[in-house]
Design an enzyme around this catalytic site. Sequence first.
Site, PDB file in Angstrom:
ATOM      1  N   ASN A   1      -2.176  13.281  -5.968  1.00  0.00           N
ATOM      2  CA  ASN A   1      -3.457  13.366  -6.623  1.00  0.00           C
ATOM      3  C   ASN A   1      -4.094  14.713  -6.284  1.00  0.00           C
ATOM      4  O   ASN A   1      -4.377  15.468  -7.303  1.00  0.00           O
ATOM      5  CB  ASN A   1      -4.170  12.324  -6.487  1.00  0.00           C
ATOM      6  CG  ASN A   1      -4.255  11.088  -7.442  1.00  0.00           C
ATOM      7  OD1 ASN A   1      -3.808  11.388  -8.401  1.00  0.00           O
ATOM      8  ND2 ASN A   1      -4.844   9.974  -7.078  1.00  0.00           N
TER       9      ASN A   1
ATOM     10  N   ASP B   1       0.808  -1.211   0.134  1.00  0.00           N
ATOM     11  CA  ASP B   1      -0.097  -0.115   0.053  1.00  0.00           C
ATOM     12  C   ASP B   1       1.055   1.408   0.000  1.00  0.00           C
ATOM     13  O   ASP B   1       1.768   1.481   0.848  1.00  0.00           O
ATOM     14  CB  ASP B   1      -0.844  -0.118   1.223  1.00  0.00           C
ATOM     15  CG  ASP B   1      -1.902   1.051   1.198  1.00  0.00           C
ATOM     16  OD1 ASP B   1      -2.817   1.098   0.287  1.00  0.00           O
ATOM     17  OD2 ASP B   1      -1.695   2.036   1.970  1.00  0.00           O
TER      18      ASP B   1
ATOM     19  N   ASP C   1      -1.583   9.134 -12.097  1.00  0.00           N
ATOM     20  CA  ASP C   1      -1.492   7.865 -13.117  1.00  0.00           C
ATOM     21  C   ASP C   1       0.023   7.844 -13.359  1.00  0.00           C
ATOM     22  O   ASP C   1       0.239   6.620 -13.634  1.00  0.00           O
ATOM     23  CB  ASP C   1      -2.342   7.987 -14.309  1.00  0.00           C
ATOM     24  CG  ASP C   1      -3.783   7.993 -14.135  1.00  0.00           C
ATOM     25  OD1 ASP C   1      -4.115   7.545 -12.753  1.00  0.00           O
ATOM     26  OD2 ASP C   1      -4.647   8.369 -14.909  1.00  0.00           O
TER      27      ASP C   1
ATOM     28  N   ASP D   1      -4.112   2.567  -5.264  1.00  0.00           N
ATOM     29  CA  ASP D   1      -2.828   2.257  -4.849  1.00  0.00           C
ATOM     30  C   ASP D   1      -2.271   1.236  -4.134  1.00  0.00           C
ATOM     31  O   ASP D   1      -1.339   1.291  -3.494  1.00  0.00           O
ATOM     32  CB  ASP D   1      -2.199   3.681  -4.118  1.00  0.00           C
ATOM     33  CG  ASP D   1      -2.976   3.886  -2.814  1.00  0.00           C
ATOM     34  OD1 ASP D   1      -3.925   2.925  -2.343  1.00  0.00           O
ATOM     35  OD2 ASP D   1      -2.353   4.907  -1.800  1.00  0.00           O
TER      36      ASP D   1
ATOM     37  N   HIS E   1      -4.970  14.013 -11.357  1.00  0.00           N
ATOM     38  CA  HIS E   1      -4.962  12.452 -11.565  1.00  0.00           C
ATOM     39  C   HIS E   1      -3.954  12.021 -12.671  1.00  0.00           C
ATOM     40  O   HIS E   1      -3.665  10.802 -12.611  1.00  0.00           O
ATOM     41  CB  HIS E   1      -6.444  11.998 -11.900  1.00  0.00           C
ATOM     42  CG  HIS E   1      -7.168  12.127 -10.781  1.00  0.00           C
ATOM     43  ND1 HIS E   1      -7.452  11.242  -9.692  1.00  0.00           N
ATOM     44  CD2 HIS E   1      -8.227  13.028 -10.408  1.00  0.00           C
ATOM     45  CE1 HIS E   1      -8.205  11.552  -8.698  1.00  0.00           C
ATOM     46  NE2 HIS E   1      -8.744  12.607  -9.153  1.00  0.00           N
TER      47      HIS E   1
END
Length: 475
Positions: free
Chosen positions: A368, A360, A377, A403, A373
């Site tokens: 973000n 994680d 990405d 994520d 975004h």
Amino acid sequence: MGRPRAVVPAWAVHVFFLVCATVAPIGYELAGHAGQPAVQTLVAALPTVTFVVALRSGNLPLRRPWVMAVSGLALLVVAQLAWPSWVRDGRLGQAEGSLPDLMLSASHGLFLAGAALGLRRRMAEDAGGIVDAALVGLCAGGPLWVWGIQPHLTGASITGQTLLLIDVLVLCGVIGCLLRMATTAGPARAPLTYLLVTAAITLAALGVGSLSADGADRLAAQLWLLAFLTLAVVPLHPGVFAVTEPRPGAQPSGGRPHLAWLAAALSTNPLLTAVQTMRGSDSASLLLPIGTLMVIPLVLLRIHRLTVQREHAERTLAYQASHDELTGLCNRRHVMGEIDHALTGVHRGDLAGVTVLLCDLNGFKPINDRFGHLVGDEALTVVAQRLAAATAAGDLVARLGGDEFLVVRRAATAGDLADRIHDALNEPMLLSAGPVSVGVTIGAAHAGPGDATSREALIARADAAMYARKAARAA
């Protein structure tokens, strides 16, 4: 490869053609009976000269195919030199089966084979449509042969008729292909149109030459000259360089067949033969076997293209069903199945063990929120690449969503895999918005022989270990 310097500008090519198309027929008539073969020889040599000039200037890439095409043109010049009065005396299209007929068919075959090889990259972007157009054009040659040419061939030999029929059908197929390609916009349209006109005029010359009407031989000779002149300007046009290249942004496509048109086209020759047989005529006797033999390779090619297209679509769908669209890693569904398979191997004793590492990311949400975004990405893509680089060849890396990532190792122990992942993901990443950093919290769980853990329980243990680490880090 950069675009070469054009031999002449486009407007000059069109003017040159119009002038030659006007002067050559007049000169041919003024030359009289004795001088007409010389005019035909000069005009027949002109395409060879212009193609050689274009090859030397670099305006025709892929030299070998075009050299083959030029050899076909040179063979036509040799035939003209050997039999200078053959066209003038009205023997073009008479299907005598003589050596000039054979050389004419051979020269057409060489030129068309070379041109097809030169245009193969252009045709690849619409391969299915090109094959369909060739099929329709070739089958359209059947009625032309039965009603327009063959009935006028009095005293023609079987060999001559066979050569002429093949020539007619091939030209019809070529016209279909060029019609398909010439409809596309861009610099290649003009040279493709000239090639199309050349094929159409050549077909018309053969058809008119088969007639026994007064003046047919003179008209056939004039059309023959015009076909050479039209072909001669093709390599001089600056757009001929684009003819051998795919259109910018065009994607190869198998094309969707128009089944009704194809069915109608493929039914033409058998129906013509049946009708002529019922009428007691043999004018279609050559059409069915020769036409069928020429259609079969195109049909097989079309089936092959459809098969390749279907297999590609199936591979694409299979990949999309098992991989994450953004990162290219395995997706949740695929990795869950692989864990089940690995646990089954452990329970059977085929595997020494299986370890899952739940990863994680730390600090991903601020990326973000701050950069958007798209940058987020980018970060996920880099993380996926680093995970793949940190793992061994037999490991499986998947993105569960957001994520969260999962690594599966089929071995007794995971070794230092968690440390390598931790070190790899803690390195700063240089993205389009600038350098960013993320961390990672890893929870591991292992199942060995004699452990009846299910997939859900194994992942739950890894999840609990990961949250324990997060809590310890926050304390």
